[in-house]
Write a protein that holds these residues in place. Sequence first.
Motif, PDB file in Angstrom:
ATOM      1  N   ALA A  18       0.837  -1.205   0.000  1.00  0.00           N
ATOM      2  CA  ALA A  18       0.000   0.000   0.000  1.00  0.00           C
ATOM      3  C   ALA A  18       0.868   1.251   0.000  1.00  0.00           C
ATOM      4  N   ILE A  19       1.965   1.220   0.748  1.00  0.00           N
ATOM      5  CA  ILE A  19       2.884   2.360   0.790  1.00  0.00           C
ATOM      6  C   ILE A  19       3.492   2.625  -0.579  1.00  0.00           C
ATOM      7  N   VAL A  20       3.853   1.566  -1.279  1.00  0.00           N
ATOM      8  CA  VAL A  20       4.486   1.694  -2.593  1.00  0.00           C
ATOM      9  C   VAL A  20       3.497   2.168  -3.654  1.00  0.00           C
ATOM     10  N   GLN A  21       2.253   1.727  -3.542  1.00  0.00           N
ATOM     11  CA  GLN A  21       1.284   1.992  -4.600  1.00  0.00           C
ATOM     12  C   GLN A  21       0.440   3.254  -4.399  1.00  0.00           C
ATOM     13  N   HIS A  22       0.508   3.875  -3.231  1.00  0.00           N
ATOM     14  CA  HIS A  22      -0.319   5.045  -2.939  1.00  0.00           C
ATOM     15  C   HIS A  22       0.495   6.138  -2.266  1.00  0.00           C
ATOM     16  N   ASP A  23      -0.047   7.368  -2.317  1.00  0.00           N
ATOM     17  CA  ASP A  23       0.461   8.441  -1.462  1.00  0.00           C
ATOM     18  C   ASP A  23      -0.040   8.155  -0.048  1.00  0.00           C
ATOM     19  N   VAL A  24       0.854   8.251   0.926  1.00  0.00           N
ATOM     20  CA  VAL A  24       0.518   7.851   2.290  1.00  0.00           C
ATOM     21  C   VAL A  24       0.445   9.051   3.216  1.00  0.00           C
ATOM     22  N   ILE A  25      -0.547   9.021   4.109  1.00  0.00           N
ATOM     23  CA  ILE A  25      -0.625   9.929   5.245  1.00  0.00           C
ATOM     24  C   ILE A  25      -0.486   9.070   6.495  1.00  0.00           C
ATOM     25  N   TRP A  26       0.424   9.447   7.401  1.00  0.00           N
ATOM     26  CA  TRP A  26       0.633   8.672   8.624  1.00  0.00           C
ATOM     27  C   TRP A  26      -0.290   9.160   9.729  1.00  0.00           C
ATOM     28  N   GLU A  27      -0.954   8.224  10.382  1.00  0.00           N
ATOM     29  CA  GLU A  27      -1.787   8.547  11.538  1.00  0.00           C
ATOM     30  C   GLU A  27      -0.883   8.887  12.719  1.00  0.00           C
ATOM     31  N   ALA A  28      -0.930  10.130  13.170  1.00  0.00           N
ATOM     32  CA  ALA A  28      -0.006  10.595  14.203  1.00  0.00           C
ATOM     33  C   ALA A  28      -0.690  10.940  15.522  1.00  0.00           C
ATOM     34  N   HIS A  29      -2.009  10.730  15.612  1.00  0.00           N
ATOM     35  CA  HIS A  29      -2.727  11.207  16.798  1.00  0.00           C
ATOM     36  C   HIS A  29      -3.634  10.151  17.421  1.00  0.00           C
ATOM     37  N   ASP A  30      -3.313   8.905  17.212  1.00  0.00           N
ATOM     38  CA  ASP A  30      -4.125   7.834  17.791  1.00  0.00           C
ATOM     39  C   ASP A  30      -3.548   7.407  19.135  1.00  0.00           C
ATOM     40  N   ASN A  31      -4.325   6.605  19.872  1.00  0.00           N
ATOM     41  CA  ASN A  31      -3.845   6.005  21.116  1.00  0.00           C
ATOM     42  C   ASN A  31      -3.104   4.716  20.815  1.00  0.00           C
ATOM     43  N   PHE A  32      -2.110   4.424  21.637  1.00  0.00           N
ATOM     44  CA  PHE A  32      -1.394   3.163  21.505  1.00  0.00           C
ATOM     45  C   PHE A  32      -2.292   2.023  21.983  1.00  0.00           C
ATOM     46  N   GLN A  33      -2.260   0.917  21.248  1.00  0.00           N
ATOM     47  CA  GLN A  33      -3.013  -0.278  21.632  1.00  0.00           C
ATOM     48  C   GLN A  33      -2.087  -1.482  21.590  1.00  0.00           C
ATOM     49  N   LYS A  34      -2.354  -2.431  22.485  1.00  0.00           N
ATOM     50  CA  LYS A  34      -1.541  -3.639  22.542  1.00  0.00           C
ATOM     51  C   LYS A  34      -1.896  -4.576  21.389  1.00  0.00           C
ATOM     52  N   GLN A  35      -1.014  -5.542  21.163  1.00  0.00           N
ATOM     53  CA  GLN A  35      -1.221  -6.590  20.155  1.00  0.00           C
ATOM     54  C   GLN A  35      -1.459  -6.008  18.767  1.00  0.00           C
ATOM     55  N   THR A  36      -0.633  -5.049  18.406  1.00  0.00           N
ATOM     56  CA  THR A  36      -0.692  -4.487  17.060  1.00  0.00           C
ATOM     57  C   THR A  36       0.705  -4.474  16.466  1.00  0.00           C
ATOM     58  N   TYR A  37       0.751  -4.175  15.186  1.00  0.00           N
ATOM     59  CA  TYR A  37       2.032  -4.115  14.487  1.00  0.00           C
ATOM     60  C   TYR A  37       2.805  -2.832  14.781  1.00  0.00           C
ATOM     61  N   ARG A  38       2.278  -1.977  15.656  1.00  0.00           N
ATOM     62  CA  ARG A  38       3.043  -0.794  16.040  1.00  0.00           C
ATOM     63  C   ARG A  38       4.399  -1.196  16.628  1.00  0.00           C
ATOM     64  N   ASN A  39       4.401  -2.290  17.395  1.00  0.00           N
ATOM     65  CA  ASN A  39       5.659  -2.712  18.026  1.00  0.00           C
ATOM     66  C   ASN A  39       5.971  -4.184  17.822  1.00  0.00           C
ATOM     67  N   ARG A  40       5.455  -4.757  16.733  1.00  0.00           N
ATOM     68  CA  ARG A  40       5.813  -6.138  16.434  1.00  0.00           C
ATOM     69  C   ARG A  40       5.800  -6.388  14.929  1.00  0.00           C
ATOM     70  N   ILE A 132      13.110   4.126  -3.237  1.00  0.00           N
ATOM     71  CA  ILE A 132      11.918   4.978  -3.325  1.00  0.00           C
ATOM     72  C   ILE A 132      11.923   5.977  -2.172  1.00  0.00           C
ATOM     73  N   GLN A 133      11.121   7.026  -2.336  1.00  0.00           N
ATOM     74  CA  GLN A 133      10.967   8.034  -1.293  1.00  0.00           C
ATOM     75  C   GLN A 133       9.762   7.670  -0.437  1.00  0.00           C
ATOM     76  N   ILE A 134       9.974   7.534   0.861  1.00  0.00           N
ATOM     77  CA  ILE A 134       8.871   7.230   1.768  1.00  0.00           C
ATOM     78  C   ILE A 134       8.225   8.539   2.211  1.00  0.00           C
ATOM     79  N   PRO A 135       6.891   8.663   2.096  1.00  0.00           N
ATOM     80  CA  PRO A 135       6.217   9.910   2.479  1.00  0.00           C
ATOM     81  C   PRO A 135       6.426  10.246   3.949  1.00  0.00           C
ATOM     82  N   ARG A 136       6.338  11.540   4.263  1.00  0.00           N
ATOM     83  CA  ARG A 136       6.484  12.016   5.638  1.00  0.00           C
ATOM     84  C   ARG A 136       5.242  12.740   6.142  1.00  0.00           C
ATOM     85  N   ASP A 137       4.212  12.883   5.315  1.00  0.00           N
ATOM     86  CA  ASP A 137       3.016  13.628   5.711  1.00  0.00           C
ATOM     87  C   ASP A 137       2.295  12.911   6.854  1.00  0.00           C
ATOM     88  N   GLU A 138       1.815  13.702   7.834  1.00  0.00           N
ATOM     89  CA  GLU A 138       1.124  13.164   8.995  1.00  0.00           C
ATOM     90  C   GLU A 138      -0.227  13.845   9.180  1.00  0.00           C
TER      91      GLU A 138
END
Length: 210
Positions: A18-40, A132-138
């Motif tokens: 999805a990152i390669v095929q689209h322009d990406v906006i990063w979610e920067a204002h959510d709450n941290f949740q366990k058992q996600t790919y944020r830290n695994r 490739i250039q990885i987007p930085r927009d948040e």
Amino acid sequence: MKVLLHPTYFPSIAAFSAIVQHDVIWEAHDNFQKQTYRNRCYICTDQGKHMLNIPIKHVGGNEGRQKYSEVEMENESKWKKIHWRTLETAYRTSPFFEFYEDDLKPLFEGPETSLYQFNLQAMQVLGECLGIQIPRDETESYEPVREDMLDGRFLVDAKKQIHTDFDPYSQVFEERHGYLPDLSVLDLLFNEGTNSLDYLRRQPLSFLNV
């Protein structure tokens, strides 16, 4: 069309497609949740599918939930050294590990403490490896529903199974464990190397339209 994603720890092949095929906006204002790919993330070792998990510092008392952008990694546990050693052991015999190790190894030697910033930094390095250039927009604020872009935030959920119809590729331990789909993009990179970008560009992303 733009796609909204969480920065995750060495993203899955689905997320990185999805990152390669689209322009990406990063979610920067959510709450941290366990058992996600944020830290695994998941790789393949000689024992089969294996989870690499970044330990985090949990807030206590009356502070409640943490913002993802405020979560700090528990570096006292020496997880960076352990993760790098695991990657070396798992992929040393893969066709392209030595080609990329000098780019990736510094990530596991730095003093960074912010999980969010570390994940963004790791993706910048992955982008350099792929050319490739990885987007930085948040995002500027949290919105539970976004109708102006594809919402791929569900891809962060490690418990949620998504259906993909991705092409198989050769894996180091395939004869022992069979083909393991949608591992971390690191697995693709170490096994396919310079073919990885073309692979990511041609995978169907029908799961984004669910």
